[in-house]
Design an enzyme around this catalytic site. Structure first.
Site, PDB file in Angstrom:
ATOM      1  N   GLU A  72      -8.690 -19.995  25.993  1.00  0.00           N
ATOM      2  CA  GLU A  72      -7.966 -20.970  25.197  1.00  0.00           C
ATOM      3  C   GLU A  72      -7.008 -21.766  26.077  1.00  0.00           C
ATOM      4  O   GLU A  72      -6.418 -21.220  27.013  1.00  0.00           O
ATOM      5  CB  GLU A  72      -7.183 -20.271  24.087  1.00  0.00           C
ATOM      6  CG  GLU A  72      -8.062 -19.470  23.143  1.00  0.00           C
ATOM      7  CD  GLU A  72      -7.270 -18.719  22.083  1.00  0.00           C
ATOM      8  OE1 GLU A  72      -7.826 -17.790  21.493  1.00  0.00           O
ATOM      9  OE2 GLU A  72      -6.093 -19.067  21.849  1.00  0.00           O
ATOM     10  N   CYS A 106      -1.394 -26.519  29.035  1.00  0.00           N
ATOM     11  CA  CYS A 106      -1.207 -25.104  29.322  1.00  0.00           C
ATOM     12  C   CYS A 106      -2.585 -24.505  29.582  1.00  0.00           C
ATOM     13  O   CYS A 106      -3.429 -24.470  28.682  1.00  0.00           O
ATOM     14  CB  CYS A 106      -0.522 -24.423  28.139  1.00  0.00           C
ATOM     15  SG  CYS A 106      -0.308 -22.646  28.330  1.00  0.00           S
ATOM     16  N   CYS A 119      -5.672 -10.184  29.890  1.00  0.00           N
ATOM     17  CA  CYS A 119      -4.568  -9.938  30.825  1.00  0.00           C
ATOM     18  C   CYS A 119      -4.332  -8.437  30.922  1.00  0.00           C
ATOM     19  O   CYS A 119      -4.438  -7.708  29.925  1.00  0.00           O
ATOM     20  CB  CYS A 119      -3.298 -10.644  30.348  1.00  0.00           C
ATOM     21  SG  CYS A 119      -1.917 -10.531  31.529  1.00  0.00           S
ATOM     22  N   CYS A 126       2.258  -7.044  28.198  1.00  0.00           N
ATOM     23  CA  CYS A 126       3.522  -7.424  27.568  1.00  0.00           C
ATOM     24  C   CYS A 126       3.404  -7.328  26.045  1.00  0.00           C
ATOM     25  O   CYS A 126       2.454  -7.858  25.458  1.00  0.00           O
ATOM     26  CB  CYS A 126       3.920  -8.832  27.989  1.00  0.00           C
ATOM     27  SG  CYS A 126       4.131  -8.998  29.784  1.00  0.00           S
ATOM     28  N   CYS A 130       3.038 -10.450  23.521  1.00  0.00           N
ATOM     29  CA  CYS A 130       2.004 -11.421  23.888  1.00  0.00           C
ATOM     30  C   CYS A 130       0.663 -11.067  23.259  1.00  0.00           C
ATOM     31  O   CYS A 130       0.177  -9.934  23.393  1.00  0.00           O
ATOM     32  CB  CYS A 130       1.877 -11.477  25.413  1.00  0.00           C
ATOM     33  SG  CYS A 130       0.622 -12.633  25.997  1.00  0.00           S
ATOM     34  N   CYS A 182       3.772 -20.369  22.697  1.00  0.00           N
ATOM     35  CA  CYS A 182       3.964 -19.410  23.786  1.00  0.00           C
ATOM     36  C   CYS A 182       3.741 -17.985  23.294  1.00  0.00           C
ATOM     37  O   CYS A 182       4.322 -17.551  22.300  1.00  0.00           O
ATOM     38  CB  CYS A 182       5.375 -19.565  24.338  1.00  0.00           C
ATOM     39  SG  CYS A 182       5.736 -18.485  25.718  1.00  0.00           S
TER      40      CYS A 182
END
Length: 299
Positions: A36, A49, A56, A60, A63, A286
């Site tokens: 994305e 972005c 990942c 975190c 996220c 974000c």
């Protein structure tokens, strides 16, 4: 819409979601992976972005991408294809690129830097390094490697890249709760790496990203402790009110609490601004990227 043999732009309605002027779109790779990217409206131009990995490994807890786990690195061509998609298929005037999408860019540094070289090329995207930002969760080995490349000026070196670091807590105990990889690269090591990082100009500042979570890290005492940690680092704090993700009950602080945190940082003499959310309804803000990839992997 095929960009290359291994990258396909997914047209709407399934692969493009708009929330006002913010637009999230998907690219499908030949191996079935989906990434994305988000076109973000600024005052005079569009910022893109981009993702550097599928998923990942950093884990975190605020996220969405972390819920995918790590799948694989993107190639330089796959990273650049995100810019091509925005410009060619969406007709967006992208002049600024931020590596703040899916993945930890410094864990895929070779491909990221190859992509930066392609984006810099005047025969292609022609985006200068000063218009490119790399955001990291504090991947110290990657920061140290990048520092070596940042000693030289372009086109050979990468001295003009802008650097952002996602800190999100004023101390190791709280940061480890939010970002488990802090046990590998604690805050003191991140600070040493930033202090040793070469800067092309004396006025160049690191962007310190801080996700504000109600009742977790948003109190004035957190702000004062954060400023103490940042003492000596040429930095600007970028406050990001928490954006909702799946299976997490956290919420953003009230506007009043966010403003009090901002005032406390400013009163301590630290430059600070608040990044109010864009694209929340499209899961494009974000920390929200990865929903489509997560769904695809569950099928």
């Amino acid at each position: 819409m095929r960009l290359k043999d291994d990258v396909i732009f997914i047209p709407s309605p399934h692969g493009m979601i708009r929330d006002g002027a913010t637009c999230k779109f998907l690219l499908a790779m030949r191996d079935g992976c989906v990434v994305e990217s988000v076109v973000i409206p600024m005052k005079r131009y569009k910022s893109l972005c981009v993702s550097s990995q599928v998923g990942c490994a950093m884990g975190c807890r605020f996220c969405q991408t972390a819920r995918m786990g790590f799948v694989r690195d993107l190639t330089a061509e796959e990273i650049v294809s995100q810019v091509s998609s925005a410009r060619i298929h969406l007709k967006e005037n992208v002049r600024n690129v931020v590596f703040m999408g899916m993945g930890e860019p410094l864990a895929n540094l070779d491909n990221v830097l190859d992509a930066v070289r392609m984006l810099n090329d005047g025969r292609g995207a022609n985006i200068p390094q000063t218009n490119i930002m790399i955001s990291t969760m504090g991947h110290v080995p990657g920061l140290m490697r990048l520092a070596g490349f940042a000693k030289d000026i372009p086109p050979k070196g990468f001295s003009n890249l802008r650097i952002a670091v996602s800190i999100n807590a004023p101390n190791d105990e709280l940061r480890t709760r939010l970002m488990p990889r802090n046990t590998m690269w604690p805050m003191a090591e991140i600070k040493r790496a930033l202090l040793a990082y070469p800067r092309s100009r004396k006025d160049t500042k690191f962007i310190i990203e801080y996700v504000l979570i109600a009742g977790v890290n948003d109190r004035p005492e957190h702000a004062r402790e954060l400023c103490g940690y940042l003492s000596g680092i040429p930095a600007e704090v970028n406050l990001i009110p928490f954006n909702p993700i799946t299976d997490v009950s956290w919420t953003a602080p009230t506007v009043g609490a966010a403003e009090e945190f901002w005032r406390t940082v400013r009163e301590a003499g630290m430059p600070c601004r608040t990044r109010w959310p864009k694209g929340v309804r499209a899961m494009a803000a974000c920390g929200q990227l990865g929903v489509c990839g997560l769904v695809d992997r569950k099928k």
